[in-house]
Design a protein around this motif. Structure first.
Motif, PDB file in Angstrom:
ATOM      1  N   ARG A  10      13.324   1.328   4.962  1.00  0.00           N
ATOM      2  CA  ARG A  10      13.838   2.694   4.837  1.00  0.00           C
ATOM      3  C   ARG A  10      13.038   3.654   5.724  1.00  0.00           C
ATOM      4  NH1 ARG A  10      16.868   5.676   1.214  1.00  0.00           N
ATOM      5  NH2 ARG A  10      16.266   7.882   1.053  1.00  0.00           N
ATOM      6  N   GLU A  11      11.720   3.466   5.750  1.00  0.00           N
ATOM      7  CA  GLU A  11      10.880   4.312   6.581  1.00  0.00           C
ATOM      8  C   GLU A  11      11.196   4.127   8.061  1.00  0.00           C
ATOM      9  OE1 GLU A  11       8.699   6.699   5.845  1.00  0.00           O
ATOM     10  OE2 GLU A  11       9.353   6.470   3.750  1.00  0.00           O
ATOM     11  N   VAL A  12      11.504   2.904   8.471  1.00  0.00           N
ATOM     12  CA  VAL A  12      11.866   2.638   9.864  1.00  0.00           C
ATOM     13  C   VAL A  12      13.152   3.387  10.221  1.00  0.00           C
ATOM     14  CG1 VAL A  12      12.700   0.868  11.465  1.00  0.00           C
ATOM     15  CG2 VAL A  12      10.682   0.426  10.058  1.00  0.00           C
ATOM     16  N   LEU A  13      14.131   3.363   9.320  1.00  0.00           N
ATOM     17  CA  LEU A  13      15.392   4.064   9.575  1.00  0.00           C
ATOM     18  C   LEU A  13      15.190   5.569   9.624  1.00  0.00           C
ATOM     19  CD1 LEU A  13      17.835   1.984   7.336  1.00  0.00           C
ATOM     20  CD2 LEU A  13      17.745   2.027   9.838  1.00  0.00           C
ATOM     21  N   LYS A  59      28.214   6.115   4.013  1.00  0.00           N
ATOM     22  CA  LYS A  59      26.954   5.430   3.726  1.00  0.00           C
ATOM     23  C   LYS A  59      26.508   4.598   4.914  1.00  0.00           C
ATOM     24  CE  LYS A  59      27.662   5.162  -1.280  1.00  0.00           C
ATOM     25  NZ  LYS A  59      27.699   4.270  -2.467  1.00  0.00           N
ATOM     26  N   LEU A  60      25.198   4.502   5.081  1.00  0.00           N
ATOM     27  CA  LEU A  60      24.622   3.629   6.104  1.00  0.00           C
ATOM     28  C   LEU A  60      24.082   2.406   5.370  1.00  0.00           C
ATOM     29  CD1 LEU A  60      22.352   4.664   9.080  1.00  0.00           C
ATOM     30  CD2 LEU A  60      22.005   2.540   7.841  1.00  0.00           C
ATOM     31  N   TYR A  61      24.773   1.284   5.526  1.00  0.00           N
ATOM     32  CA  TYR A  61      24.383   0.041   4.874  1.00  0.00           C
ATOM     33  C   TYR A  61      23.388  -0.709   5.775  1.00  0.00           C
ATOM     34  CZ  TYR A  61      28.631   1.094   2.231  1.00  0.00           C
ATOM     35  OH  TYR A  61      29.595   1.717   1.475  1.00  0.00           O
ATOM     36  N   TYR A  62      22.402  -1.328   5.162  1.00  0.00           N
ATOM     37  CA  TYR A  62      21.438  -2.085   5.955  1.00  0.00           C
ATOM     38  C   TYR A  62      20.786  -3.168   5.107  1.00  0.00           C
ATOM     39  CZ  TYR A  62      17.823   0.721   3.607  1.00  0.00           C
ATOM     40  OH  TYR A  62      17.006   1.317   2.670  1.00  0.00           O
ATOM     41  N   GLU A  63      20.366  -4.223   5.802  1.00  0.00           N
ATOM     42  CA  GLU A  63      19.649  -5.312   5.174  1.00  0.00           C
ATOM     43  C   GLU A  63      18.179  -5.144   5.580  1.00  0.00           C
ATOM     44  OE1 GLU A  63      17.952  -8.367   3.541  1.00  0.00           O
ATOM     45  OE2 GLU A  63      17.901  -8.376   5.736  1.00  0.00           O
ATOM     46  N   PRO A  64      17.283  -4.792   4.652  1.00  0.00           N
ATOM     47  CA  PRO A  64      15.905  -4.416   4.996  1.00  0.00           C
ATOM     48  C   PRO A  64      15.179  -5.402   5.882  1.00  0.00           C
ATOM     49  CG  PRO A  64      16.353  -3.911   2.703  1.00  0.00           C
ATOM     50  CD  PRO A  64      17.537  -4.653   3.202  1.00  0.00           C
ATOM     51  N   ARG A  65      15.285  -6.702   5.598  1.00  0.00           N
ATOM     52  CA  ARG A  65      14.539  -7.676   6.386  1.00  0.00           C
ATOM     53  C   ARG A  65      15.020  -7.722   7.831  1.00  0.00           C
ATOM     54  NH1 ARG A  65      14.651 -12.043   1.541  1.00  0.00           N
ATOM     55  NH2 ARG A  65      16.795 -11.297   1.618  1.00  0.00           N
ATOM     56  N   VAL A  67      16.447  -5.270   9.467  1.00  0.00           N
ATOM     57  CA  VAL A  67      16.018  -4.037  10.117  1.00  0.00           C
ATOM     58  C   VAL A  67      14.578  -4.175  10.610  1.00  0.00           C
ATOM     59  CG1 VAL A  67      15.443  -1.601   9.729  1.00  0.00           C
ATOM     60  CG2 VAL A  67      17.617  -2.513   8.900  1.00  0.00           C
ATOM     61  N   LEU A  68      13.718  -4.732   9.761  1.00  0.00           N
ATOM     62  CA  LEU A  68      12.313  -4.916  10.134  1.00  0.00           C
ATOM     63  C   LEU A  68      12.162  -5.930  11.256  1.00  0.00           C
ATOM     64  CD1 LEU A  68      10.616  -4.860   6.607  1.00  0.00           C
ATOM     65  CD2 LEU A  68      10.695  -3.034   8.323  1.00  0.00           C
ATOM     66  N   GLN A  69      12.985  -6.975  11.234  1.00  0.00           N
ATOM     67  CA  GLN A  69      12.927  -7.978  12.297  1.00  0.00           C
ATOM     68  C   GLN A  69      13.310  -7.360  13.643  1.00  0.00           C
ATOM     69  OE1 GLN A  69      15.495 -11.124  10.935  1.00  0.00           O
ATOM     70  NE2 GLN A  69      14.029 -11.858   9.397  1.00  0.00           N
ATOM     71  N   ARG A  70      14.334  -6.518  13.647  1.00  0.00           N
ATOM     72  CA  ARG A  70      14.737  -5.850  14.887  1.00  0.00           C
ATOM     73  C   ARG A  70      13.636  -4.910  15.378  1.00  0.00           C
ATOM     74  NH1 ARG A  70      21.195  -4.231  14.508  1.00  0.00           N
ATOM     75  NH2 ARG A  70      21.960  -6.301  13.954  1.00  0.00           N
ATOM     76  N   TYR A  71      13.040  -4.203  14.465  1.00  0.00           N
ATOM     77  CA  TYR A  71      11.983  -3.259  14.821  1.00  0.00           C
ATOM     78  C   TYR A  71      10.759  -3.999  15.375  1.00  0.00           C
ATOM     79  CZ  TYR A  71       8.598   0.551  14.356  1.00  0.00           C
ATOM     80  OH  TYR A  71       7.641   1.496  14.596  1.00  0.00           O
ATOM     81  N   LYS A  75      11.029  -2.059  19.275  1.00  0.00           N
ATOM     82  CA  LYS A  75      11.005  -0.834  18.491  1.00  0.00           C
ATOM     83  C   LYS A  75      12.190   0.085  18.791  1.00  0.00           C
ATOM     84  CE  LYS A  75       5.982  -0.666  17.888  1.00  0.00           C
ATOM     85  NZ  LYS A  75       4.737   0.116  18.103  1.00  0.00           N
ATOM     86  N   GLU A  76      12.584   0.118  20.067  1.00  0.00           N
ATOM     87  CA  GLU A  76      13.694   1.001  20.445  1.00  0.00           C
ATOM     88  C   GLU A  76      15.036   0.508  19.930  1.00  0.00           C
ATOM     89  OE1 GLU A  76      11.524  -0.294  22.517  1.00  0.00           O
ATOM     90  OE2 GLU A  76      10.295   1.409  23.166  1.00  0.00           O
ATOM     91  N   ARG A  77      15.109  -0.758  19.525  1.00  0.00           N
ATOM     92  CA  ARG A  77      16.384  -1.361  19.114  1.00  0.00           C
ATOM     93  C   ARG A  77      16.967  -0.643  17.900  1.00  0.00           C
ATOM     94  NH1 ARG A  77      18.847  -6.566  18.476  1.00  0.00           N
ATOM     95  NH2 ARG A  77      20.869  -6.113  17.495  1.00  0.00           N
ATOM     96  N   VAL A  78      16.155  -0.358  16.905  1.00  0.00           N
ATOM     97  CA  VAL A  78      16.669   0.279  15.692  1.00  0.00           C
ATOM     98  C   VAL A  78      17.116   1.708  15.985  1.00  0.00           C
ATOM     99  CG1 VAL A  78      16.143   0.940  13.315  1.00  0.00           C
ATOM    100  CG2 VAL A  78      15.188  -1.167  14.254  1.00  0.00           C
ATOM    101  N   VAL A  79      16.380   2.423  16.822  1.00  0.00           N
ATOM    102  CA  VAL A  79      16.769   3.782  17.198  1.00  0.00           C
ATOM    103  C   VAL A  79      18.122   3.755  17.913  1.00  0.00           C
ATOM    104  CG1 VAL A  79      16.092   5.883  18.425  1.00  0.00           C
ATOM    105  CG2 VAL A  79      14.342   4.397  17.435  1.00  0.00           C
ATOM    106  N   ARG A  80      18.273   2.782  18.807  1.00  0.00           N
ATOM    107  CA  ARG A  80      19.526   2.665  19.550  1.00  0.00           C
ATOM    108  C   ARG A  80      20.677   2.289  18.620  1.00  0.00           C
ATOM    109  NH1 ARG A  80      20.581   1.814  25.081  1.00  0.00           N
ATOM    110  NH2 ARG A  80      22.652   0.967  25.494  1.00  0.00           N
TER     111      ARG A  80
END
Length: 443
Positions: A10-13, A59-65, A67-71, A75-80
């Protein structure tokens, strides 16, 4: 999954969202519209789908693990990816007909979103997948002047890509599964218990957000040069007014009388006379005439310069004819002139019956293919009027690409210039004329 993992994702998002806010202030309303929803997405059949990251507009749906793997990997992947799904919402990509070719539409939407992001040239959204996209984008630009999801989709319908799955992987930023789920009241609107007002649909909310973004960008794009140009152009396309050609054509109708019994009106003289003579038996004599809107005298002008495709011209004439016929828009006698003109009049065909219209469509050929000058058509029509060819000419529709010389004086009948697929570089029509923009699939 540990609580720590969920909180970290969540913090990454939130960090990604704030990064975008700092760099793209005009996205403030869009970025703050989402509710973050972790965990799998429940499907209509009761099963669950794992959504790495995606949205239904609310809603913005996401799978936490994931999201963290992409980050961790980039790092720029999640922002993009966050910006990618915002672009889908701003362009309202998820609000489509259920019969659409979903894999092809998904690809077209992803290409449009990625092209806009690439044009912004922001280091915080620079990703390795941009290099993989470069050749496909360059090839599309040769065929499509302005890349939008709708235009890419139509192009690929006519020219199916042989490597759809490969292209999909190169441009994918989010999961589109939520787009095609049945839309509940909760996902469509803010159903707050504290308000008694009718909820506003999410599509309407995103339409308003897109319109506000366009206003902001008209100034922002000047500050950044061409870097926001693609986004501005896409917003102009999605925000432009859509027209109903059938309703538009009816505005050119003229009033006239036809021999037809009108059940809603009757002669009160017979009515009262019957009551007086027979006490409780009124005599009702319906009126034989009823005034209705019918198109009787009309001009269809066609720009036959080389820049207007013959196939589009034929479809336009056929569409106009179909509307006239299906809406009972003809009098028993009609007077329609179909005029082809480039820099001079090439052909004038007078249509006085539906049979003549059918025959003309069968043998129709495009004449001219030279330069474009609109003035000869208006001068020619004036000549027809002076010779009493028209008794009450109500309207003229001119199909054109817009590159020509417009008359300086306003005619005393309605005039519309119809453009197919406005590419944002069409010249403005005179103040006295109507500009109508139609997509290819609207003809």
């Amino acid at each position: 999954m540990s609580k720590e993992t969920q909180e970290l994702a969540r913090e990454v998002l939130l960090l990604s969202r704030n990064t975008l806010l700092v760099n793209l202030r005009f996205l403030d309303a869009a970025l703050n519209e989402f509710e973050l929803e972790p965990g799998p997405l429940e499907m209509p059949d009761g099963s669950y789908a794992v959504i790495p990251i995606g949205t239904d507009g609310k809603k913005l749906y996401y799978e936490p693990r994931q999201v963290l793997q992409r980050y961790y990997a980039e790092k720029e992947r999640v922002v993009r990816d966050y910006l990618h799904l915002v672009m889908h919402c701003v362009f309202r990509h998820m609000y489509v007909h259920s019969l659409i070719d979903q894999p092809l539409w998904d690809l077209a939407c992803d290409i449009a979103a990625e092209e806009v992001i690439n044009g912004l040239c922001l280091p915080c959204v620079t990703s390795g997948r941009q290099k993989e996209q470069q050749k496909t984008i360059e090839d599309l630009r040769k065929e499509i002047k302005q890349i939008t999801a709708e235009k890419v989709y139509r192009w690929y319908q006519d020219h199916p890509p042989g490597n759809l799955s490969v292209l999909a992987e190169q441009f994918r930023g989010d999961d589109h599964t939520p787009w095609y789920l049945p839309r509940t009241l909760a996902s469509q609107a803010d159903s707050s218990e504290t308000t008694q007002e009718v909820p506003v649909s999410m599509e309407a909310i995103w339409r308003e957000i897109a319109q506000r973004m366009q206003i902001d960008l008209e100034t922002f794009s000047k500050m950044r040069g061409d870097r926001a140009g693609n986004l501005t152009q896409n917003l102009r396309e999605v925000n432009r007014e859509r027209y109903d050609y059938t309703e538009f054509l009816r505005k050119f109708a003229v009033r006239g009388e036809i021999m037809k019994v009108n059940p809603d009106e009757f002669d009160y003289i017979f009515y009262t006379y019957g009551l007086k003579l027979y006490e409780n038996m009124p005599l009702i004599e319906p009126l034989e005439y009823r005034e209705v809107k019918r198109i009787r005298e009309f001009v269809i002008a066609i720009d036959t310069s080389g820049s207007v495709a013959g196939e589009q011209v034929q479809r336009f004439v056929q569409k106009t004819y179909n509307i006239l016929k299906s809406t009972e828009s003809f009098f028993s006698k009609i007077n329609v002139h179909i005029i082809q003109c480039d820099a001079e009049i090439q052909e004038d065909v007078k249509i006085t019956s539906q049979q003549e219209f059918d025959d003309y469509l069968k043998r129709m050929q495009i004449q001219g293919l030279g330069g474009t000058d609109f003035r000869p058509v208006f001068a020619y029509v004036e000549g027809l009027r002076k010779r009493k060819e028209f008794q009450n000419l109500k309207g003229l529709i001119y199909l054109t690409d817009g590159y020509g010389i417009f008359p300086e004086r306003k005619p005393d009948y309605k005039t519309a210039f119809v453009f197919v697929e406005d590419e944002y570089n069409n010249p403005k029509v005179p103040p006295w004329a109507i500009k109508l923009v139609l997509q290819k699939d609207e003809i």
